[in-house]
Every structure is written in structure tokens, then in C-alpha cells.
Design an enzyme around this catalytic site. Structure first.
Site, PDB file in Angstrom:
ATOM      1  N   ASP A 116      91.660  92.239  44.151  1.00  0.00           N
ATOM      2  CA  ASP A 116      90.507  91.385  43.852  1.00  0.00           C
ATOM      3  C   ASP A 116      90.883  90.424  42.730  1.00  0.00           C
ATOM      4  O   ASP A 116      91.727  90.726  41.885  1.00  0.00           O
ATOM      5  CB  ASP A 116      89.294  92.222  43.435  1.00  0.00           C
ATOM      6  CG  ASP A 116      87.986  91.439  43.584  1.00  0.00           C
ATOM      7  OD1 ASP A 116      87.348  91.566  44.652  1.00  0.00           O
ATOM      8  OD2 ASP A 116      87.621  90.682  42.657  1.00  0.00           O
ATOM      9  N   ARG A 153      74.454  84.340  33.929  1.00  0.00           N
ATOM     10  CA  ARG A 153      75.674  85.157  33.859  1.00  0.00           C
ATOM     11  C   ARG A 153      76.514  84.902  32.611  1.00  0.00           C
ATOM     12  O   ARG A 153      77.268  85.773  32.184  1.00  0.00           O
ATOM     13  CB  ARG A 153      76.511  84.922  35.101  1.00  0.00           C
ATOM     14  CG  ARG A 153      75.759  85.432  36.342  1.00  0.00           C
ATOM     15  CD  ARG A 153      76.708  85.735  37.441  1.00  0.00           C
ATOM     16  NE  ARG A 153      75.987  86.252  38.592  1.00  0.00           N
ATOM     17  CZ  ARG A 153      76.502  86.319  39.799  1.00  0.00           C
ATOM     18  NH1 ARG A 153      77.734  85.919  40.007  1.00  0.00           N
ATOM     19  NH2 ARG A 153      75.800  86.804  40.795  1.00  0.00           N
TER      20      ARG A 153
HETATM   21  C1  LIG Z   1      80.939  90.118  47.840  1.00  0.00           C
HETATM   22  S1  LIG Z   1      82.450  90.857  47.298  1.00  0.00           S
HETATM   23  C2  LIG Z   1      83.029  91.561  48.833  1.00  0.00           C
HETATM   24  C3  LIG Z   1      83.461  92.993  48.682  1.00  0.00           C
HETATM   25  C4  LIG Z   1      83.842  93.711  49.964  1.00  0.00           C
HETATM   26  N1  LIG Z   1      84.961  93.057  50.622  1.00  0.00           N
HETATM   27  C5  LIG Z   1      82.665  93.840  50.889  1.00  0.00           C
HETATM   28  O1  LIG Z   1      82.655  93.202  51.959  1.00  0.00           O
HETATM   29  O2  LIG Z   1      81.722  94.567  50.570  1.00  0.00           O
HETATM   30  C6  LIG Z   1      83.489  89.423  47.114  1.00  0.00           C
HETATM   31  C7  LIG Z   1      84.701  89.666  46.229  1.00  0.00           C
HETATM   32  O3  LIG Z   1      85.611  88.586  46.385  1.00  0.00           O
HETATM   33  C8  LIG Z   1      86.275  88.404  45.157  1.00  0.00           C
HETATM   34  N2  LIG Z   1      86.886  87.064  45.122  1.00  0.00           N
HETATM   35  C9  LIG Z   1      86.282  85.866  44.955  1.00  0.00           C
HETATM   36  N3  LIG Z   1      87.193  84.869  44.952  1.00  0.00           N
HETATM   37  C10 LIG Z   1      88.404  85.449  45.119  1.00  0.00           C
HETATM   38  C11 LIG Z   1      89.738  84.952  45.154  1.00  0.00           C
HETATM   39  N4  LIG Z   1      90.006  83.653  45.035  1.00  0.00           N
HETATM   40  N5  LIG Z   1      90.743  85.857  45.295  1.00  0.00           N
HETATM   41  C12 LIG Z   1      90.478  87.192  45.406  1.00  0.00           C
HETATM   42  N6  LIG Z   1      89.243  87.710  45.381  1.00  0.00           N
HETATM   43  C13 LIG Z   1      88.213  86.855  45.233  1.00  0.00           C
HETATM   44  C14 LIG Z   1      85.180  88.593  44.127  1.00  0.00           C
HETATM   45  O4  LIG Z   1      85.709  88.913  42.840  1.00  0.00           O
HETATM   46  C15 LIG Z   1      84.354  89.729  44.740  1.00  0.00           C
HETATM   47  O5  LIG Z   1      84.697  90.983  44.216  1.00  0.00           O
END
Ligand SMILES: C[S@@+](CC[C@H](N)C(=O)[O-])C[C@H]1O[C@@H](n2cnc3c(N)ncnc32)[C@H](O)[C@@H]1O
Length: 264
Positions: free
Chosen positions: A135, A34
Site C-alpha cells: 500500500d 483530514r
Molecule cells: C479503499 S482502499 C482498498 C482496500 C482493499 N483493496 C479493498 O478493496 O477493500 C484503497 C487503498 O489504495 C491505496 N492507494 C491509493 N493510491 C495508491 C497508490 N498510488 N499506490 C498504492 N496504493 C495506493 C490507499 O492508501 C488505500 O489504502
């Protein structure tokens, strides 16, 4: 490209400090995959050099790019459909007159928020509801605002919803869809880190906190849920991903169904 154990630990520490997510040593290859593009863009031929010259220097803009690259953003429309059935029932039982508000907390590129929007537009109409998506990743927030997706992400979306709420791309946009302007008008996105004080975004009937808690240890998970809970209206619900149980944690919420918790 190579990444020494020492450099990996620097990256893992920075990422943990910003996001709350721990990168275990087994993720070293993933980190290499990445981050190598970022090193190349800086004209550096090794990741160790990138870590020494760029990450350690603490350039804020570059750290945002590192965090953007390291988050896992996989998502698609109408993921984990049981939550959408629950939401439809809730909407049918709602007290009329009050705006129905939903927070997609960890909204990634926005498919979750727009899936909720399609359902609410279908059940309530084009007004009387609002969705906020947040996000950590600024790149994901930008993508969510654009609302342009590969058709493939809509594989779980009904043909009726696709027809009513999305425009099919043609020419250079062949194979993509754009969420309609009417839906977008009720959906907003902003950057927010769940590990930091939460933004002032009001209270919600439902909070979708799905497929993000899985990345945190038990303490961080509990801390997040305890800070998110007061933003749920009494009688409202928190949805987590189906693989993210809160059952052993003293959250103060009541488990009502798999991955559905009530604020009583
Ligand atoms: C796998 S995606 C989930 C998306 C959606 N909620 C779903 O279930 O399909 C996880 C997301 O969490 C976000 N994320 C990770 N750590 C975070 C944090 N500390 N605060 C806010 N968002 C976070 C990532 O950037 C990513 O876009």
C-alpha cells in the site's frame, strides 16, 4: 479551519504528484477535515499557514503524513465475496507442487490479504502459499502488520473462519480480533506506490487490485494495469473492484467475469 483555494491547489498538486490521485475542488471540505489535526499538532492555527510553512517546505516525513491522511482506506474482511468464490475454484483446480502466490496491491489495513489467507489456509493448509500486501500509506502498512481489528470489520467472515483463524480480544482488547500467528506467518506487507516502478516481489497466481483504480484517470489506470500484468503468471488472474471496469482499455488481459481478468 479554513483552506484557501490557493492552498487547496498546493495540497492537490502534491497529493497528485505522490499518489497519482486527483483531488477535485469538491473535496476541499474533506481535505480540511483530514489535515486540520496535522496543523494543530504543529501548533499552527490555520491550514493556510500549514501549507505555507510545512507542505511547501517539502519536509519528506511530513508529506508522508499528509498522504496517509488523504488516502481513502475503507476496507473489511471478505469484501466483494464473488472474488473469494472464484479464488476457491481456482485453488481446487491448481497444479499441485507449486507455491500459490497472491498479491493484495493496495491492501490498506490488511483485511483483504488476511481474508485471502483464511481461504488458502482452509483449502490448502498452513503452508504452500504466500501473500504479499502493498500500500502507498505507511500508516496502513503498519496497521496491516499488527493484524488487530475492530470486530465489526469481520461482519462478512464465517463463524468457522473466525474461530479457526482469529483470536477474540478481551480486557483492553474487548471488541477486537487478532489474526492468528499461523496465518500471519505467510503474509507480509510493504509500502509500495503503484505510480512508481513496482517492487521486486515475484510473480503471482492472482493479483487483487481492488477499489483503488477508481481514484485514477484512464491513462494512469492503463499504465498501472500494464505494469502489474507482467507480474501475473500466465493463466493467472487480476481482480479489480466491481465498480472498476477495464473493458474500454487496451490492457492485453481477457475479461472472464465481472471484475475478473485473465492473463492468457
Ligand atoms: C479503499 S482502499 C482498498 C482496500 C482493499 N483493496 C479493498 O478493496 O477493500 C484503497 C487503498 O489504495 C491505496 N492507494 C491509493 N493510491 C495508491 C497508490 N498510488 N499506490 C498504492 N496504493 C495506493 C490507499 O492508501 C488505500 O489504502
Amino acid at each position: 479551519m479554513q483552506l484557501s483555494e490557493r492552498s487547496f491547489n498546493v495540497v492537490a498538486d502534491v497529493f497528485h504528484r505522490v499518489s497519482g490521485i486527483r483531488l477535485v475542488p469538491a473535496k476541499r471540505q474533506l481535505v480540511i477535515g483530514r489535515l486540520q489535526k496535522l496543523a494543530t499538532e504543529k501548533g499552527l492555527s490555520s491550514l493556510d499557514e500549514y501549507v505555507d510553512k510545512v507542505i511547501k517546505a517539502g519536509d519528506e516525513r511530513e508529506l508522508v503524513r499528509v498522504v496517509d491522511r488523504l488516502t481513502t482506506n475503507e476496507t473489511y474482511f471478505f469484501r466483494e465475496p464473488a472474488h473469494f468464490e472464484f479464488l476457491a475454484d481456482m485453488v481446487a483446480r491448481r497444479r499441485p507442487g507449486q507455491e500459490f502466490r497472491v498479491w493484495s496491491a493496495a491492501s490498506s489495513s490488511g483485511e483483504e490479504a488476511y481474508s485471502i489467507a483464511m481461504l488458502l489456509a482452509d483449502k490448502i493448509g498452513l503452508s504452500g502459499w504466500k501473500i504479499v500486501g502493498t500500500d502507498l500509506s505507511t500508516a496502513m502498512v503498519d496497521a496491516a502488520r499488527k493484524a488487530l481489528y475492530p470486530m465489526e470489520r469481520a461482519r462478512n467472515t464465517s463463524p468457522q473462519y473466525l474461530k479457526r483463524f482469529c483470536m477474540r480480544g478481551s480486557g483492553p482488547y474487548e471488541g477486537q480480533l487478532l489474526v492468528s500467528k499461523e496465518l500471519r506467518a505467510n503474509v507480509s506487507f510493504e509500502q509500495a506506490n503503484l505510480m512508481q516502478p513496482l517492487p521486486d516481489i515475484g510473480k503471482f497466481d492472482v493479483v487483487f487490485l481492488r477499489n483503488v483504480l477508481i481514484y485514477f484517470d484512464a491513462d494512469a489506470k492503463l499504465d498501472i494495469v500494464r505494469r502489474v500484468s507482467p507480474l501475473i503468471k500466465p493463466g493467472g488472474y487480476l481482480f479489480t473492484g466491481h465498480s472498476e471496469s477495464l473493458s474500454n482499455l487496451p490492457t492485453g488481459l481477457t475479461s472472464v467475469k465481472p471484475a475478473v481478468y485473465a492473463r492468457t
